[in-house]
Design a protein around this motif. Structure first.
Motif, mmCIF file in Angstrom:
data_model
loop_
_atom_site.group_PDB
_atom_site.id
_atom_site.type_symbol
_atom_site.label_atom_id
_atom_site.label_comp_id
_atom_site.label_asym_id
_atom_site.label_seq_id
_atom_site.Cartn_x
_atom_site.Cartn_y
_atom_site.Cartn_z
ATOM 1 N N ARG A 73 133.911 -5.239 56.472
ATOM 2 C CA ARG A 73 132.841 -4.768 57.667
ATOM 3 C C ARG A 73 132.746 -3.614 57.542
ATOM 4 N N LYS A 74 131.258 -2.971 57.808
ATOM 5 C CA LYS A 74 130.885 -1.865 57.536
ATOM 6 C C LYS A 74 130.389 -1.462 58.845
ATOM 7 N N ASN A 75 130.944 -0.057 59.056
ATOM 8 C CA ASN A 75 130.799 0.532 60.221
ATOM 9 C C ASN A 75 129.351 1.414 59.879
ATOM 10 N N LEU A 76 128.999 2.436 60.973
ATOM 11 C CA LEU A 76 127.792 3.279 60.566
ATOM 12 C C LEU A 76 128.024 4.313 59.579
ATOM 13 N N ALA A 77 129.382 4.740 59.475
ATOM 14 C CA ALA A 77 129.796 5.736 58.385
ATOM 15 C C ALA A 77 129.701 5.167 57.008
ATOM 16 N N THR A 78 130.221 3.873 57.138
ATOM 17 C CA THR A 78 130.277 3.158 55.667
ATOM 18 C C THR A 78 128.964 2.733 55.403
ATOM 19 N N ARG A 79 127.930 2.487 56.285
ATOM 20 C CA ARG A 79 126.810 2.091 55.745
ATOM 21 C C ARG A 79 126.004 3.416 55.579
ATOM 22 N N VAL A 80 126.178 4.222 55.955
ATOM 23 C CA VAL A 80 125.447 5.689 55.443
ATOM 24 C C VAL A 80 125.835 5.837 53.993
ATOM 25 N N LEU A 81 127.189 6.093 53.605
ATOM 26 C CA LEU A 81 127.649 6.065 52.401
ATOM 27 C C LEU A 81 127.322 5.308 51.376
ATOM 28 N N HIS A 82 127.212 3.953 51.855
ATOM 29 C CA HIS A 82 126.719 2.798 50.875
ATOM 30 C C HIS A 82 125.253 2.964 50.540
ATOM 31 N N VAL A 83 124.369 3.224 51.482
ATOM 32 C CA VAL A 83 123.016 3.402 50.854
ATOM 33 C C VAL A 83 122.830 4.846 50.244
#
Length: 146
Positions: A73-83
């Protein structure tokens, strides 16, 4: 382990690239004053590489995430790192062939590509948020019953 299935990953990658191309080819041709055919070659070539990178990167990211935090599960911070990691890797893969094809220096190509990267960072973030909502990861009990 709750992870996306192979068909779901294929759908994700194809939708992402198809919508992205529909936006970036005409927009890029207009913005950079290039013939649409040149932007089309760059766009389709980039999309092909990006589709493969998308699949490999997301699979690796999810495995790493599962190993490090026990879920995907990806929270906002993880999505930013991901992209940011995704786009950084894609930039390294695409910059040399685009510069060669357009007959531009790496610096000129980087400047042009930065505008495209900004578009794709925003687009990838919004696309993935929407995708997670439209196609949520099935709960583990539903996956086991299927």
């Amino acid at each position: 382990m709750s992870m996306r299935s192979f068909p779901d990953r294929v759908r994700h990658a194809l939708l992402f690239e198809a919508i992205g191309l529909a936006l970036v080819i005409p927009g890029g041709a207009q913005l950079f004053g290039l013939p649409a055919s040149h932007m089309g070659v760059v766009g389709v070539g980039s999309a092909t590489v990006a589709t493969l990178w998308n699949f490999v990167f997301n699979l690796g990211f999810d495995h790493a995430m599962h190993r490090l935090v026990g879920h995907t599960r990806k929270n906002l911070a993880t999505r930013v790192l991901h992209v940011l990691l995704f786009e950084g890797g894609l930039l390294v893969l695409l910059l040399p062939p685009i510069a060669w094809y357009l007959g531009m220096s790496l610096w000129q190509t980087l400047l042009m590509d930065l505008a495209i990267v900004v578009f794709y960072v925003v687009y990838a973030f919004l696309f993935n948020l929407a995708y997670d909502r439209v196609f949520p990861i099935p709960a583990p009990e539903r996956m086991a019953a299927a």
